[in-house]
Design an enzyme around this catalytic site. Sequence first.
Site, mmCIF file in Angstrom:
data_model
loop_
_atom_site.group_PDB
_atom_site.id
_atom_site.type_symbol
_atom_site.label_atom_id
_atom_site.label_comp_id
_atom_site.label_asym_id
_atom_site.label_seq_id
_atom_site.Cartn_x
_atom_site.Cartn_y
_atom_site.Cartn_z
ATOM 1 N N HIS A 149 2.192 -22.379 -22.144
ATOM 2 C CA HIS A 149 2.575 -23.284 -23.233
ATOM 3 C C HIS A 149 1.361 -24.181 -23.486
ATOM 4 C CE1 HIS A 149 6.538 -22.807 -21.106
ATOM 5 N NE2 HIS A 149 7.101 -22.918 -22.291
ATOM 6 N N HIS A 165 18.530 -15.717 -17.835
ATOM 7 C CA HIS A 165 19.148 -16.101 -19.101
ATOM 8 C C HIS A 165 20.290 -15.143 -19.423
ATOM 9 C CE1 HIS A 165 15.197 -18.212 -20.567
ATOM 10 N NE2 HIS A 165 15.666 -18.704 -19.441
ATOM 11 N N GLU A 197 14.980 -12.505 -20.453
ATOM 12 C CA GLU A 197 14.822 -13.055 -19.096
ATOM 13 C C GLU A 197 16.111 -12.831 -18.309
ATOM 14 O OE1 GLU A 197 12.682 -16.761 -18.773
ATOM 15 O OE2 GLU A 197 14.106 -17.494 -17.294
ATOM 16 N N ASP A 199 1.084 -27.079 -21.058
ATOM 17 C CA ASP A 199 0.818 -26.833 -19.629
ATOM 18 C C ASP A 199 -0.663 -26.870 -19.372
ATOM 19 O OD1 ASP A 199 3.424 -25.713 -19.729
ATOM 20 O OD2 ASP A 199 2.582 -23.693 -19.910
ATOM 21 N N ASP A 230 15.104 -19.745 -11.843
ATOM 22 C CA ASP A 230 13.774 -19.133 -12.022
ATOM 23 C C ASP A 230 13.160 -18.600 -10.730
ATOM 24 O OD1 ASP A 230 13.460 -19.420 -14.802
ATOM 25 O OD2 ASP A 230 12.842 -21.512 -14.599
HETATM 26 C C1 XUL Z 1 12.960 -21.569 -20.201
HETATM 27 C C2 XUL Z 1 12.023 -20.460 -20.319
HETATM 28 C C3 XUL Z 1 10.745 -20.793 -20.974
HETATM 29 C C4 XUL Z 1 10.180 -19.742 -21.840
HETATM 30 C C5 XUL Z 1 8.906 -20.142 -22.554
HETATM 31 O O1 XUL Z 1 14.087 -21.271 -19.486
HETATM 32 O O2 XUL Z 1 12.283 -19.365 -19.875
HETATM 33 O O3 XUL Z 1 9.840 -21.169 -19.983
HETATM 34 O O4 XUL Z 1 9.909 -18.573 -21.121
HETATM 35 O O5 XUL Z 1 9.038 -21.347 -23.228
HETATM 36 CO CO CO Z 2 11.261 -17.538 -19.842
#
Ligand code: XUL
Ligand code: CO
Length: 436
Positions: free
Chosen positions: A100, A270, A267, A103, A308
Amino acid sequence: MEAFPSVSNIPFEGSGSTNPLAFKHYNAEEEVEGRTMRDHLRFSVVYWHTFRGSGSDPFGPGTMQRPWDDGTDSLENAKNRVRVAFEFIDKLGAPFYAFHDRDVAPEGASLSESHANLEAVADVLEEEQQRTGVRLLWGTANLFSHPRYMHGAATSCNAEVFGMAAAQVKKAIEVTHRLGGEGYVFWGGREGYQTLWNTDMRREQAHLARFLHMAADYAKEIGFQGQFYIEPKPKEPTKHQYDSDAAACLNFLREHGLKGRFKLNLETNHATLAGHTMQHELDVAGAADALGSIDANTGDLLLGWDTDQFPTDIYLTTQCMLTLMKYGGLTTGGVNFDAKVRRESFDPLDLFYAHIGGMDAFARGLKIAAAIRADGRLESMLRERYSSWDSGLGAEIEQGRHSLGTLEQHMLELGDAAPNASGRQELLENIVNEFL
Ligand code: XUL
Ligand code: CO
């Protein structure tokens, strides 16, 4: 000066090795189905968790020991961190990274200062990419941390906040383009809402669509052809995220005429937070020709939040690789470790162990998936299950040659449908287990 002096390039030593700093399964040059593991898996290290993660959680401050980081927001510290990051990624042997904007470079006192900071750090990123050959998988903008984004960014009720987000994305796309990024991700961040008492949902969604169109237009204007992705996530930070799962994202993209420019970055945690499996999400995207990239981290099914974690579950990585290969494999996307070491794993060496484990888990998944495909039983049982659609009545229906009336006539003649065949779920699960 090296940040990881005790670690040299991580070698492949094979499954008999007990060296914790060696790959047991990921052998970059080894070919699977005629493609190297490096090209199948396109591993990517994320800048945010790996180099900015402090280990803080809602109950306490950071715990990470990062001796190279002076803990300040200075540009010098940011530039130095880039060199450390590339030492790490290079020693690990991952071909890609992702970041990002905020970051890699500190937010300044004004937008122009933030832009300048990002450009200055991009100079070092560029140098380090050239020195190591590590490439940028995707860039993105952090449109969720700064307090101005409390009501969202592209879906903010405040038009000037939308303006700031647009300016930030413009610069992030420019920098991604300059660094040869193969993609650009939009994760909704705070694009959602907590209560409809204060939210005009229809208007917010229209604004988000406008925003994404502007991004697509700008990419075209500057010749950035990298793949755009949306990353679905159902909750955290808002209760209702507009991009809650693959189906919701696809619907949004189609409704607003964005489908051709965007694919999905899926993801695992998610998916599970949305009440789906990763395999489901991958298949939804694949079937819609929108399977772009994956964030390979997982959650913890006993904790209802986005933890994560690095992937270690071979059953999961096998499912991921089977589905990716079914849809032709990764092209612009990658297997991106949007994962963070646990708060208790504070030693810099843990960063290596975590990534090595995740890469080996995916390499095993790849080899198992290839073996399942070569065996062919799963595929042929699936095909057989639908064989009534291959000829006769099924084929005629698929070709659009029937109506309710002609089907009624057909079934009146037959009296009833042919008996069903077993779904064989347990047998199929047993066959998968033969390969694990
Ligand atoms: C948040 C997430 C983010 C995205 C990029 O849960 O996964 O870090 O991957 O903004
Ligand atoms: Co992500």
